[in-house]
Design a protein around this motif. Sequence first.
Motif, mmCIF file in Angstrom:
data_model
loop_
_atom_site.group_PDB
_atom_site.id
_atom_site.type_symbol
_atom_site.label_atom_id
_atom_site.label_comp_id
_atom_site.label_asym_id
_atom_site.label_seq_id
_atom_site.Cartn_x
_atom_site.Cartn_y
_atom_site.Cartn_z
ATOM 1 N N ALA A 18 4.781 -4.250 -4.856
ATOM 2 C CA ALA A 18 3.861 -3.229 -4.361
ATOM 3 C C ALA A 18 4.597 -1.929 -4.064
ATOM 4 N N PRO A 122 1.156 -7.163 2.609
ATOM 5 C CA PRO A 122 0.690 -7.775 1.359
ATOM 6 C C PRO A 122 0.488 -9.281 1.509
ATOM 7 N N LEU A 149 -3.217 -5.829 2.312
ATOM 8 C CA LEU A 149 -3.175 -5.498 0.889
ATOM 9 C C LEU A 149 -3.128 -6.792 0.094
ATOM 10 N N THR A 151 -2.315 -8.703 -3.092
ATOM 11 C CA THR A 151 -1.404 -8.416 -4.201
ATOM 12 C C THR A 151 -1.544 -9.401 -5.354
ATOM 13 N N LEU A 177 -4.117 -5.437 -6.164
ATOM 14 C CA LEU A 177 -3.262 -5.427 -7.349
ATOM 15 C C LEU A 177 -3.486 -6.714 -8.139
#
Length: 255
Positions: A18, A122, A149, A151, A177
Amino acid sequence: MHTITLFSPKGGTGRTTATMALASGFLAMGKRVLVMDATDQVAPTPRCPYPTTLRKWHGAMSVCGIDAHRLGLTEAHTSAQVADGLSLAAARGADIALIDTQTMPEAPQIEALTRSDLILAPATGPFEARRAIRGIATYLAEPANLFGLVTGCRNGADELADTRVAFGSTPVLRTALPWAEAIADLTLHGDIPGFVAALTCSEDEPGYARFREAQAAWAAVLALTCEVQWALDGLRLAPHRPDAAYDNGGWEISA
């Protein structure tokens, strides 16, 4: 200069990936970026004798023509090095500092967390999300600048939704992501836009699936970078309120 620290008390959550992805996204936005490696790979007695992941990536970026004026890399294994590195980057005109940390925070990582405008936690699944929130609460009392976040979830939309729920009351960035392998394949080649362009081909040519995957991954990086910039500016994506006077695809920008 804005400082962003990526932290999770569990390995394999995509902190370094990330970090590289966001650095590439901010570079694409025209920002000058400093990446600080505060992981255990740069400790006085590193566990691995080979170049760190971030050092290899930075080398690939240099080969692709990203010069030191736009992208800097520094390593920190003491609190003083964290403080000095950030001060020097600000003096040299950096716009963004991204700090990658290790799973077991010591004085340098705590220094990075306390100096951050934004902390990103993450997680690749619900277990990692819960661990991240508990770990950060151990070292920082209810940080107002913390965002979850996602990921990359191996098991699709259901696990993605469960991971968001596992962050509890912590706000979670809307953009996730893709699974780390897709992003890592891009970042370790250096300049992502150039690499995606090199893969360009038509539907009837070999390699089209890889091109589409790379293209989607880069789009996710850009979307995430924009959302992180909004968070730095005091904005975030919030669920659309049914009684709102306008419709923005189910989401709205809120202060």
